[in-house]
Structures are given as structure tokens and as C-alpha cells.
Enzyme design. Structure first.
Site, short mmCIF file in Angstrom:
data_model
loop_
_atom_site.label_atom_id
_atom_site.label_comp_id
_atom_site.label_asym_id
_atom_site.label_seq_id
_atom_site.Cartn_x
_atom_site.Cartn_y
_atom_site.Cartn_z
CB VAL A 113 -5.82 4.85 2.38
CG1 VAL A 113 -5.11 4.58 3.71
CG2 VAL A 113 -6.62 3.64 1.95
CG ASP A 119 -8.40 -6.87 -5.32
OD1 ASP A 119 -7.85 -7.09 -6.42
OD2 ASP A 119 -8.69 -5.73 -4.93
#
Length: 680
Positions: A371, A486
């Protein structure tokens, strides 16, 4: 004066050449096989006096195609047209045949002259030479074809075996009811996605029943034939198409999504249809700047019309240049407004925004993606998630595809990280999210103790309730149930005011709310956050998300990681303090005692309930949030941590159907129960 003259010319051409082709369905639809016209519809099949055997050849098969081939590929620009259609159909079953007919399919084929399977299969092509795409409305159940039941909608590409399908009966639609059903099909080439809506109403449902990533540019030839196909197979039904509208168009970055087909060309309209009559009048003012010609009035009409329209646009732009430029700038600045559909970005835009994916811009790194902080000219700061490069064959089977398909379904909630755009160019797969300045909860919570930024107690409570709101939305309020799989502090982002937003849907699973069975998968996630029954069985449920949420809750209160450097599990740590009646000692030392003791203990007790080894004892996230807010009482907890009980996981478990597959197993003997797992 010139502008008015050209407009009149353009209008006249439309009246004389296009209007006649829309007057009667028999003039623009060609029928094959058993298909025939009725007073109000096209009947693709006939009622059979006797049920057909599997040895029948073309009997019981009918097709209807639009008279002219439709252009889907532009060889000059190498671009593929997006398309959208709406049609109504009904299937009238016969009581004389115990078997169901095959069903009906919306079909886009490279040819109308093709052979079919001997026993039906909705009359779809049976040749490696024929390229086709179909949306099947299947009313037969054939396990050999991977059918999920005898009432489903599927996506077929050059094969009668669907690569994606959904049970529509669970969505309240019975294909064999005899009722008129309306279907909407939309393909967006900029998103490489097909979406399907189905319902009894003429108003399109808010959420599609089926959505899947697919690149039709690899399937379509320059010209394709559009129509319907149906077959009776071993059954006997009348398959009727009542009306049909269709349009193709080319997308630019600033074109809004196809929301309906009310302005589509009417391929099947009857004179008595008031809506169709109204539509004919609307067609004269329907020309769009990016629309692809369908050849309805012939090539000559289109060329002359395009020239006339081009001159008109030139004159208008010349007169209103300033206004047009201003509107373009406004449209660019609005590309990333809240509640808008994500837009496609070019690789050059992404590269420029991240300074060539500069290492200094890196703000996060996971197992499948990195990211970067980016800055777009018209979108401000964004978080650019760059996935690991994959081969073309793997593009539809990777975390990018899963996350994209989940997020592009317009998941709009204040506690979910919002997807703003994406890029699929060359071998790059990129998702662009809103940028949240305070980063992940994990980094804020576990940053160096010398840092001046420490989450206050009120901020921690607000964060936990924010995550609870996001999970409640995913589990109970979405059209389809989404299991995140998750949930962890790394995937919880904090905005400028430290409000929580749940992100990273790379492992998410989407289910129908009424789904009674779920397939086991290889468990994937992060050590310390996974429920024991999920690790053992591989079946994700809302209760496995609840377990992860409970770990996050305890982690936020205690400031401890899920699994410490010494191997201590944070849940076991709090269970031991509860056993010793020293629960308050679990509070994060960074709080320096500045918290409400009763509130903190209540939060930890809710956390322990959520990480209960027996998933049946865990509350839903909505119930847990009510406990935190003192709107619901706490359940009684045992004084010591219960031993793990492993048993089959089923969405509709009842005491009568439950059976043990393993005896009581202590967490000391098998702390994670991981016979086969994949962990981050």
C-alpha cells in the site's frame, strides 16, 4: 441556422429509417427451431404432448435473434463495448411431464447457425468454433454440469458448465412459477464485470443477484448476434419472451454507470405496449456521445446521422467552450465523491500519484499487496494498493479479484474503507482507497511507548463500536452476507478523528442469507485471530468473524498483541485474570488508570464471550455491541476457560443434527488445531 438544418436532417433520417424497424417485432427478430410469435410475446418452445428422450436432436429447441449483428469491438481503437439489457420472460411448465425443462438463456453468439447438444442444454452452441456468452436461467438440475439446483442463474462462456451461478429460489424468485420475471444484465468493459438482477417487479432491485469479473473482449468478435435460446430437454414447458430492450455504449472515465435500460433500443415491442409506444418517441432524443451504432437503420443512416451530430456538437462547443471546459473540470473533481461508483484509472495516473511506486511512499505491506500513499490531481490523497503481479490466467483467481468483486458491489458504510477506483493495465492490478491519515489500528496501538499519541479509553470504545457496526452491516444488513475472514487490527484503519474503518476484503466470502450449507476451504488468516473450529474444519461463518472481533476487542483494551513474543495468547491471559478475579489488571498500562473500571471490565467480559471456544456460546456482533453499550445483559461466564469442543459447522445447526467429530480437546494440547492451514 446551419445547426437547426442539420438537426432537422438528423431527425428526418431517424424517423424514416429507424422508426420502421421498431414498429413490429417480426421485422427485427429472426426465429429458429420451435420459436414462434404469439399476440404478446415470442414463444421459444412448444408444449410437448409427450416428454422427450435424451436422444432427441433439435426437437424442443427454439431461438430468437435480433435481425442485425451487433458491433461489440472497434478494430480501430481495439476497445470493447459495454452493454445493458432488460427483458421479461416466463416459463409455463406442463403437469404432464415430471421432469423440468432446461430453461432459457440470454445469448450473445458469433453465429446463429450452430449445432446444439442432443438433449437440450437450453439450445446453447456445441462447437469449439462457436464463441458465445450466455446468462442462463436454468430450471433443470444436472450434477454432471455442476448445477447447484434446478432453479438458478448462471454465467456461461463457451461452455454449458457455468463458471458462476446463484440460487434464485433463495432470493424469492421461482423460475418455474409461470409468473412474468424481469431480468437486467449489465456488462461494463471498464470494470470487466458482468452483473445480473432478477425480480418480479418492473423496478430493478438495488443489489444484483450475481456479479463476476470477466473480460468479454477475449470472447467477442467484432460483430456478434444477440438473442435468446431455450429448450425442453426431457421436460415440457413454454418459454416466453415478453419484451426486450438492449443497448451498447462505449465508456470513458467520466461516464456514469448504466443504471437501467429505459433508453435502450426496443428489440421486441408490441404496438399495444404503452411503454413501447412511449419509448419510440423517446428514441429521437436519445443519441449519446459515446454510443455504438447497432445497425438498426443501416450503415448509411448512421454515417449521415453521425456527421450531422458531429457538426452540431462542433457548433455548440464553439459557442460554449468556456462552459464545457468548466463542466469537464467539475466532472473530474467529482470522480471520487462519496457514494459514487469507483472509477477506472490509468496506469500513468497511478504511477504519477505514487511517484513511480516510490519506496518512500510505502505505508503498508501484506502477503499479497503493498500500500502506497498517493496524491491524484482530482482526487486528493488516496491509498494505492498494488497487488503482486500475476499471469493473465490467474487474474480472476487472486486476492485482487476477491476484494474488487466484494467492494465494487457498492459497500457503503461509514465504518468501511471506501473503494474509489482501480487499475487493470498491462500486468498491474491496483485498488485505490480513501486515505486515512492515522493509519492502521495495529500501528497506533502498538507504536513505541515513547510516542506522544496514545489512544484514550473513549477512543478505544468508539473504535470497537465502529468495527462492530461494520461487521453487523456485513453479516446482517447487506443484500448478501459477507464473512470477512481476516478481522484484525492491521485491517482496521483510523481516520483523522480516530474513527474505525474496516478494510482488506481479500479473503472475504459472500453467501446468500438463506444458505444452509457452506463448503470447507483451506483456512487462511492471521495466527491468533482464527477461531479453533474454523482452523479445524475450514468452514467460515459469522461466528468465526465474531471470534476475531473478540480478539481485537481484548487487544484494544489490554494493548497486548494476539500472540506475545513468549507465545502467550491474549485470550488465555485474560481468562487467567478472570479466574483470579483480577480482570482490571488486564488494562493497557498506557492508559495510566484513566478509564471507567466497570466499563473496562464489561468490555473484557464481552471479549471473552466472543472468543468462547464453543461457537454456539458466542453472540452475534450486533448482540455484542448491545452488551458493550449496556443495552443487553452479559451472559454468565464459567470461572475458567472452557475446553475446546470441535464439531461440524453448519449455518442451521440444531442440537439434533450436531455430532462430535472430536472429543473435548484442550487448548494446551492443541493451541491452534492446524492440520492444514495458510497463515499470514
Amino acid at each position: 441556422m446551419l445547426c437547426h438544418t442539420l438537426f432537422i436532417l438528423h431527425f428526418f433520417i431517424f424517423i424514416t429509417l429507424i422508426l420502421p424497424s421498431l414498429s413490429l417485432p417480426s421485422q427485427n427478430v429472426t426465429l429458429f427451431g420451435d420459436a414462434s410469435y404469439t399476440d404478446t410475446a415470442i414463444s421459444l418452445t412448444k408444449q410437448q404432448l409427450t416428454c422427450l428422450s435424451s436422444s432427441s436432436s433439435t426437437s424442443g429447441i427454439g431461438r430468437a435473434f435480433y435481425l442485425y449483428p451487433v458491433r461489440f469491438l472497434d478494430p480501430l481503437t481495439n476497445s470493447t463495448a459495454s452493454f445493458s439489457c432488460r427483458f421479461s420472460f416466463s416459463i409455463l411448465s406442463s403437469s404432464s411431464c415430471p421432469s423440468s425443462s432446461d430453461g432459457i438463456a440470454f445469448l450473445i453468439s458469433s453465429t446463429t447457425d450452430f449445432s446444439s447438444f442432443s438433449n437440450g442444454y437450453m439450445g446453447l452452441p456445441n462447437s469449439d468454433k462457436d464463441s458465445y456468452f450466455a446468462i442462463e436461467f436454468d430450471t433443470s438440475y444436472d450434477p454432471s454440469l455442476g448445477d447447484i439446483n434446478g432453479n438458478h442463474v448462471g454465467i456461461d462462456v463457451n461452455s454449458v458448465v457455468s463458471f458462476a451461478s446463484v440460487d434464485v429460489l433463495s432470493r424469492g424468485v421461482d423460475l418455474k412459477s409461470g409468473k412474468i420475471i424481469t431480468a437486467w444484465i449489465e456488462y461494463r468493459d471498464d470494470m470487466k464485470m458482468i452483473r445480473v438482477w432478477v425480480g418480479y417487479s418492473s423496478t430493478r432491485p438495488l443489489t444484483p443477484i450475481l456479479a463476476s469479473l470477466i473480460d468479454l473482449s477475449e470472447i467477442f468478435k467484432e460483430f456478434m448476434h444477440v438473442g435468446f435460446s431455450a429448450s425442453n430437454g426431457k421436460g415440457s414447458s413454454i418459454h416466453l419472451v415478453h419484451d426486450w430492450k438492449f443497448k451498447t455504449l462505449s465508456y470513458s472515465h467520466f461516464v456514469s454507470p448504466i443504471d437501467d435500460v429505459e433508453e435502450g433500443d426496443c428489440f421486441l415491442c408490441y404496438a399495444g405496449d404503452s411503454k413501447a409506444s412511449k419509448k419510440k418517441g423517446e428514441n429521437f432524443r436519445r443519441e449519446k456521445f459515446g454510443e455504438i451504432a447497432l445497425g438498426i437503420g443501416g450503415i448509411t443512416a448512421f454515417v449521415v446521422s453521425a456527421l450531422a451530430l458531429g457538426v452540431m456538437i462542433y457548433v455548440i462547443l464553439k459557442r460554449k467552450k468556456g462552459g464545457v471546459i468548466r463542466k469537464i473540470k467539475e466532472s473530474q473533481s467529482c470522480r471520487f465523491q462519496t457514494n459514487k461508483v469507483p472509477v477506472r484509472l490509468s496506469l500513468s495516473e497511478i504511477t504519477s500519484a505514487t511517484m513511480g511506486f516510490n519506496r518512500d511512499r510505502l505505508v503498508g505491506e501484506g502477503a499479497s499487496a503493498k500500500v502506497y500513499k498517493g496524491s491524484l490531481q482530482f482526487g486528493g490523497d488516496v491509498a494505492v494498493k498494488r497487488f503482486e503481479k500475476v499471469d493473465d490466467l490467474d487474474r480472476l483467481h487472486n486476492p485482487f479479484a476477491t476484494e474488487f468483486a466484494t467492494m465494487v458491489g457498492c459497500l457503503r458504510h461509514k465504518n468501511l474503507v471506501q473503494l474509489k477506483g482501480w487499475c487493470c493495465e498491462e500486468n498491474e492490478l491496483v485498488l485505490v482507497y480513501e486515505y486515512l491519515p492515522n493509519g492502521s489500528l495495529d500501528k497506533v496501538l502498538h507504536r513505541n511507548s515513547s510516542s506522544s499519541v496514545v489512544l484514550s479509553w473513549n477512543q478505544r470504545v468508539n473504535i470497537i463500536l465502529g468495527v462492530a457496526a461494520a461487521l453487523t452491516y456485513l453479516h446482517e444488513e447487506c443484500e448478501r452476507q459477507i464473512i470477512h475472514r481476516d478481522v484484525k487490527t492491521c485491517n482496521i484503519m483510523l481516520d483523522a478523528d480516530f474513527n474505525a474503518k474496516l478494510g482488506d476484503f481479500g479473503l472475504a466470502e459472500v453467501y446468500e442469507h438463506s444458505c444452509s450449507t457452506r463448503d470447507a476451504t483451506i483456512p487462511a488468516g492471521t495466527m491468533g485471530y482464527l477461531a479453533p473450529e474454523y482452523v479445524y474444519s475450514g468452514v467460515p461463518t459469522v461466528k468465526t468473524d465474531v471470534y476475531s472481533f473478540g480478539v481485537v476487542m481484548i487487544e484494544v483494551v489490554t494493548g497486548r498483541r494476539p500472540v506475545g513474543d513468549d507465545g502467550t495468547v491474549v485470550g488465555d491471559y485474560v481468562w487467567n485474570l478472570w479466574k483470579q478475579n483480577r480482570l482490571v489488571d488486564a488494562a493497557d498500562p498506557k492508559l495510566r488508570g484513566e478509564f471507567d473500571v466497570i466499563e473496562m471490565e464489561r468490555m473484557l467480559l464481552v471479549g471473552l464471550v466472543c472468543v468462547h471456544p464453543d461457537y454456539e456460546k458466542r453472540p452475534r456482533v450486533r448482540e455484542a455491541a448491545r452488551m458493550i453499550k449496556k443495552e443487553a445483559p452479559l451472559p454468565l461466564l464459567p470461572t475458567t476457560k472452557p475446553r475446546v469442543r470441535i464439531k461440524p459447522i453448519c449455518h442451521n445447526d440444531t442440537p439434533e443434527t450436531q455430532s462430535f467429530v472430536d472429543d473435548w480437546v484442550s487448548t494446551e494440547e492443541a493451541p491452534y488445531l492446524t492440520p492444514k492451514s495458510q497463515f499470514n
